[in-house]
Design a protein around this motif. Sequence first.
Motif, PDB file in Angstrom:
ATOM      1  N   THR A  61     -17.153   4.802 -85.906  1.00  0.00           N
ATOM      2  CA  THR A  61     -16.003   5.864 -86.112  1.00  0.00           C
ATOM      3  C   THR A  61     -15.047   5.428 -84.874  1.00  0.00           C
ATOM      4  O   THR A  61     -15.255   5.740 -83.887  1.00  0.00           O
ATOM      5  N   GLU A  62     -14.189   4.520 -85.266  1.00  0.00           N
ATOM      6  CA  GLU A  62     -13.253   3.903 -84.191  1.00  0.00           C
ATOM      7  C   GLU A  62     -11.982   4.572 -84.011  1.00  0.00           C
ATOM      8  O   GLU A  62     -10.693   4.085 -84.490  1.00  0.00           O
ATOM      9  N   THR A  63     -11.984   5.515 -83.366  1.00  0.00           N
ATOM     10  CA  THR A  63     -10.994   6.565 -83.239  1.00  0.00           C
ATOM     11  C   THR A  63     -10.411   6.552 -81.762  1.00  0.00           C
ATOM     12  O   THR A  63     -11.420   6.256 -80.886  1.00  0.00           O
ATOM     13  N   THR A  64      -9.453   7.036 -81.391  1.00  0.00           N
ATOM     14  CA  THR A  64      -8.879   7.327 -80.142  1.00  0.00           C
ATOM     15  C   THR A  64      -8.069   8.397 -79.998  1.00  0.00           C
ATOM     16  O   THR A  64      -7.881   9.411 -81.102  1.00  0.00           O
ATOM     17  N   SER A  65      -7.596   9.027 -78.744  1.00  0.00           N
ATOM     18  CA  SER A  65      -6.769  10.337 -78.708  1.00  0.00           C
ATOM     19  C   SER A  65      -5.918  10.275 -77.502  1.00  0.00           C
ATOM     20  O   SER A  65      -5.872   8.995 -76.533  1.00  0.00           O
ATOM     21  N   ALA A  78      -9.757  -3.595 -71.408  1.00  0.00           N
ATOM     22  CA  ALA A  78     -10.356  -2.545 -72.079  1.00  0.00           C
ATOM     23  C   ALA A  78     -10.118  -1.015 -71.681  1.00  0.00           C
ATOM     24  O   ALA A  78     -10.312  -0.055 -72.581  1.00  0.00           O
ATOM     25  N   SER A  79      -9.230  -0.839 -70.522  1.00  0.00           N
ATOM     26  CA  SER A  79      -8.446   0.335 -70.180  1.00  0.00           C
ATOM     27  C   SER A  79      -7.819   1.101 -71.375  1.00  0.00           C
ATOM     28  O   SER A  79      -7.257   2.010 -71.199  1.00  0.00           O
ATOM     29  N   GLU A  80      -7.387   0.084 -72.164  1.00  0.00           N
ATOM     30  CA  GLU A  80      -6.296   0.531 -73.200  1.00  0.00           C
ATOM     31  C   GLU A  80      -6.833   1.527 -74.159  1.00  0.00           C
ATOM     32  O   GLU A  80      -6.073   2.437 -74.707  1.00  0.00           O
ATOM     33  N   GLU A  81      -8.134   1.688 -74.082  1.00  0.00           N
ATOM     34  CA  GLU A  81      -8.794   2.631 -75.047  1.00  0.00           C
ATOM     35  C   GLU A  81      -8.116   2.466 -76.621  1.00  0.00           C
ATOM     36  O   GLU A  81      -7.644   3.523 -77.046  1.00  0.00           O
ATOM     37  N   ILE A  93      -2.280   5.405 -87.075  1.00  0.00           N
ATOM     38  CA  ILE A  93      -1.654   4.452 -86.253  1.00  0.00           C
ATOM     39  C   ILE A  93      -2.953   3.710 -85.419  1.00  0.00           C
ATOM     40  O   ILE A  93      -3.839   4.057 -84.904  1.00  0.00           O
ATOM     41  N   ASP A  94      -3.142   2.296 -85.847  1.00  0.00           N
ATOM     42  CA  ASP A  94      -4.066   1.519 -85.142  1.00  0.00           C
ATOM     43  C   ASP A  94      -3.398   1.015 -83.989  1.00  0.00           C
ATOM     44  O   ASP A  94      -2.522   0.064 -84.112  1.00  0.00           O
ATOM     45  N   GLU A 229      -9.400  13.601 -80.763  1.00  0.00           N
ATOM     46  CA  GLU A 229     -10.307  12.600 -81.777  1.00  0.00           C
ATOM     47  C   GLU A 229     -10.848  13.560 -82.903  1.00  0.00           C
ATOM     48  O   GLU A 229     -11.076  12.836 -84.038  1.00  0.00           O
ATOM     49  N   ALA A 230     -11.173  14.497 -82.582  1.00  0.00           N
ATOM     50  CA  ALA A 230     -11.740  15.577 -83.482  1.00  0.00           C
ATOM     51  C   ALA A 230     -10.922  15.915 -84.838  1.00  0.00           C
ATOM     52  O   ALA A 230     -10.980  15.930 -86.123  1.00  0.00           O
ATOM     53  N   GLU A 231      -9.456  15.837 -84.314  1.00  0.00           N
ATOM     54  CA  GLU A 231      -8.250  16.100 -85.575  1.00  0.00           C
ATOM     55  C   GLU A 231      -8.282  14.797 -86.185  1.00  0.00           C
ATOM     56  O   GLU A 231      -8.000  14.772 -87.414  1.00  0.00           O
TER      57      GLU A 231
END
Length: 361
Positions: A61-65, A78-81, A93-94, A229-231
């Motif tokens: 599950t490759e999501t971010t927030s 890596a700090s871009e998350e 948006i990817d 991320e839940a949304e």
Amino acid sequence: MKTIRNLLLLTVIYFFAINAYAKAPIFPDKLPDPKPHRIIRTCCSFGTEMQLFAIPGIKLTETTSLDKIGPHHYLGDASEENGIIYSRRGGFIDMAHLRDQSDWTAYLYTQILEHKKKGSLSIILGREGGEKTLNVSIPTNLNNQDLINLAGKIAYDLSVWHEIATWFGASSIPFVPERYSSFSIEDPYSNLLGATIGIQALQSELPYEQAVTQIINKYLKDLDAVSNEAETYLAMEAVRDVWWTRDKKLPSSKVLLQRQLQVYPCLKPWLVPGWSTANQTPLELSVPELASNGQDLNQFYQLEFKLNYKFPFHKMFPERKERNITQNDFNRMIAQVANELTRKENRSLDRKDKIKYSAAN
């Protein structure tokens, strides 16, 4: 697969350094070929809890927030998350795609500037579905804004080529097909948004990385990105078995049930039904097309591709002998993708009809 791509990412970061305090990225003279790779950052698969073929027990599950997304680093960090985030005006948006196209815009602009006095630029861009080259004519009547827009247009065209090439078998990792992500719902919009952000960052008086960071934050706010991320997870679940399915394992091309093939001249985001608030309108993006004097930007450059055997070349271009195409041929190739998807859908409907007929008798 992700581990391998992360190793490739670290290799790219190691070999391609930049001056962080320049308005646009400046590459050290000691590097003979400082261009970014086609895919700089690890891209994300669309969907939640996706299983991998032959690797049981792993679910992606490759999501971010908003609270995780870090500052922008040219060529990645890596700090871009990075990950996928949903926005009510811009759809999914990817962030990896977005940042890649911003960096490609900056790189191409830097190269155009360096060759402005010469009046032309020629770059070998490696292989992706075949050898790629870029040739640019840089007329003296184009102003600086024109050159920035030209870089953004080329960067976006390269992102479109990636979608085309991966459909026809190109992959960054040998023997791992990437058709599963080709023309994914979020990719073209994220790519064009990234080129747009790169263009705006190059107009800024701020250092490039700082400008991109601020502009990304502004766009995510204007697009009404969800807060956690839940949304994003729930937004993806809302279109499960409509836009994508969990019934197939990656890298199956059957994971995506819908593809975004409308990539020129403007893009309207795919929004999840019921997630927009009252009076919200989607943010449409336009591909840079014209210079300030009205000339077509497309006439100033040529992206040339020598296609490999994986492309059904003679089916798409029966009048040609040489397996060479340019950005002017993209629409014909995308039409071939659409035809293949239509045939696939028709075969699937035929099978379903036969099953229903057999069950009824």
